[in-house]
Design a protein around this motif. Structure first.
Motif, short mmCIF file in Angstrom:
data_model
loop_
_atom_site.label_atom_id
_atom_site.label_comp_id
_atom_site.label_asym_id
_atom_site.label_seq_id
_atom_site.Cartn_x
_atom_site.Cartn_y
_atom_site.Cartn_z
N THR A 1 0.83 -1.21 0.00
CA THR A 1 0.00 0.00 0.00
C THR A 1 0.87 1.27 0.00
O THR A 1 0.41 2.35 -0.35
N ILE B 1 -10.60 7.16 1.16
CA ILE B 1 -11.83 6.45 1.53
C ILE B 1 -11.50 5.11 2.19
O ILE B 1 -10.77 4.30 1.61
N GLY B 2 -12.03 4.87 3.37
CA GLY B 2 -11.75 3.63 4.10
C GLY B 2 -10.37 3.70 4.72
O GLY B 2 -9.50 2.88 4.45
N THR B 3 -10.18 4.66 5.61
CA THR B 3 -8.82 4.99 6.07
C THR B 3 -8.27 4.00 7.10
O THR B 3 -7.06 3.91 7.27
N ALA C 1 -13.09 -4.71 6.88
CA ALA C 1 -11.95 -4.17 6.15
C ALA C 1 -11.51 -5.08 5.01
O ALA C 1 -10.87 -4.63 4.06
N1 SAM Z 1 -6.65 2.40 4.33
C1 SAM Z 1 -6.26 1.41 5.32
C2 SAM Z 1 -5.01 0.69 4.84
O1 SAM Z 1 -4.72 0.74 3.64
O2 SAM Z 1 -4.31 0.08 5.67
C3 SAM Z 1 -7.40 0.41 5.58
C4 SAM Z 1 -7.88 -0.30 4.35
S1 SAM Z 1 -9.04 -1.62 4.68
C5 SAM Z 1 -8.65 -2.72 3.35
C6 SAM Z 1 -10.61 -0.97 4.15
C7 SAM Z 1 -11.28 0.03 5.09
O3 SAM Z 1 -12.52 0.44 4.49
C8 SAM Z 1 -11.64 -0.47 6.47
O4 SAM Z 1 -11.14 0.38 7.45
C9 SAM Z 1 -13.18 -0.50 6.50
O5 SAM Z 1 -13.73 -0.19 7.76
C10 SAM Z 1 -13.51 0.57 5.50
N2 SAM Z 1 -14.82 0.43 4.85
C11 SAM Z 1 -15.54 -0.70 4.60
N3 SAM Z 1 -16.69 -0.39 3.97
C12 SAM Z 1 -16.71 0.97 3.79
C13 SAM Z 1 -17.63 1.88 3.21
N4 SAM Z 1 -18.77 1.48 2.67
N5 SAM Z 1 -17.30 3.20 3.23
C14 SAM Z 1 -16.15 3.63 3.78
N6 SAM Z 1 -15.25 2.80 4.35
C15 SAM Z 1 -15.51 1.48 4.35
#
Ligand code: SAM
Ligand code: GLN
Length: 286
Positions: free
Chosen positions: A102, A124-126, A217
């Motif tokens: 990442t 988005i999705g931090t 996640a």
């Molecule tokens: N950005 C971080 C990283 O790269 O380590 C976390 C990535 S993780 C794969 C995906 C993230 O998206 C999670 O924190 C999850 O809670 C969040 N997520 C899931 N569904 C979502 C939604 N509908 N809108 C926003 N965030 C979302």
């Protein structure tokens, strides 16, 4: 009498070998325990291998090794720390452990950030805040980062990391799904490492991931492309003209994800591999 540092380090390595995938991973996980439980670095072992370790610390290390090997808890959750882009992050099982690949997404985002160019970034999705905080830590003056997540637990961890790193003034965290928290707002670059694992693939995951990282996640609802489709279709309303989207890709999803973005009217769609040669990053321009 307590055991020596060298003996304890050997025990850590041998125990971890049973669950790690490579000598490099064993070395890295040993370093996490040395640093965060024993408060020592490798130099300490080299320079003072016969130092005695107090019984309480030895017990603490054994307890951690037991959780790691028997329950397959990832080492980062056991020491509550993970490294990403040179930043030390606090992590709990409410957030995904940030992955090294990442970091490429951060490199690409920073390459677009110039005082006269892209200034407003959305992540988005931090999760732990990894991407948003790494970008914010290197952005030129006058740039801003907004970071969102649906998980309030994740946002608490991300906020904690922002304060620890002295970056609270540079990142705004908002709760909600996808673009919901940024209604009416526009950006120059939209970033996301969205959940991209097909729920049908759950059994193929390592126990560390499957049993301990947050399902929210990892798994895309319906199918693996869900978030690429959603982001491709809705990003246009939140991008300045000429704006960019950079998303991380799951293995084997590159062509299908490219179609989501081309079909939604993005012009150049570029795909780049990670260090393992897996097509990992998609960059699209409006
Ligand atoms: N950005 C971080 C990283 O790269 O380590 C976390 C990535 S993780 C794969 C995906 C993230 O998206 C999670 O924190 C999850 O809670 C969040 N997520 C899931 N569904 C979502 C939604 N509908 N809108 C926003 N965030 C979302
Ligand atoms: N890269 C993670 C894994 O392979 C998945 C994270 C995600 O879905 N974005 O386990």
């Amino acid at each position: 009498m307590g055991i020596t540092l060298q003996t304890l380090k050997n025990r850590i390595r041998q125990t971890l070998d049973a669950v790690t995938l490579s000598p490099e991973q064993t070395g890295a996980e040993t370093a996490y325990i040395m640093r965060y439980i024993l408060n020592l670095d490798d130099v300490a072992v080299l320079s003072d291998p016969d130092r005695e370790i107090p019984d309480t610390l030895e017990k603490q290390v054994d307890e951690i090794l037991k959780c790691r090997v028997e329950r397959r808890v990832p080492i980062q959750y056991l020491v509550s720390k993970a490294w990403f882009y040179g930043l030390e992050l606090f992590v709990t099982p409410e957030v995904l452990i940030p992955r090294p690949e990442t970091e490429l997404l951060v490199d690409q985002a920073l390459a677009l950030a110039t005082p006269s160019g892209c200034r407003r970034f959305l992540d988005i999705g931090t999760g732990s805040g990894a991407i948003a905080l790494a970008v914010a830590s290197r952005l030129p003056e006058g740039c801003h980062v907004v970071a969102t997540d649906v998980s309030s637990g994740a946002l608490r961890v991300a906020g904690h990391n922002a304060r620890n790193l002295g970056l609270s003034g540079k990142v705004v965290f908002l709760e909600g799904s996808l673009f919901e928290p940024v209604e009416g707002d526009v950006f120059d670059v939209i970033l996301s490492n969205p959940p991209y694992i097909d729920p049908a693939q759950r059994d193929t995951l390592a126990p560390e991931v499957r049993e301990h990282e947050p399902a929210l996640a990892l798994f895309a609802p319906e199918d693996a492309l869900h978030f690429y489709r959603e982001i491709a279709n809705r990003a246009g309303q939140h991008l300045n003209p000429g704006g960019w989207v950079i998303v991380e890709l799951g293995m084997g999803l590159a062509e299908a994800a490219r179609n989501c973005f081309s079909g939604a009217g993005f012009s150049t769609v570029r795909i780049e591999p990670d260090y393992a040669g897996i097509e990992r990053m998609l960059t699209a321009r409006l």
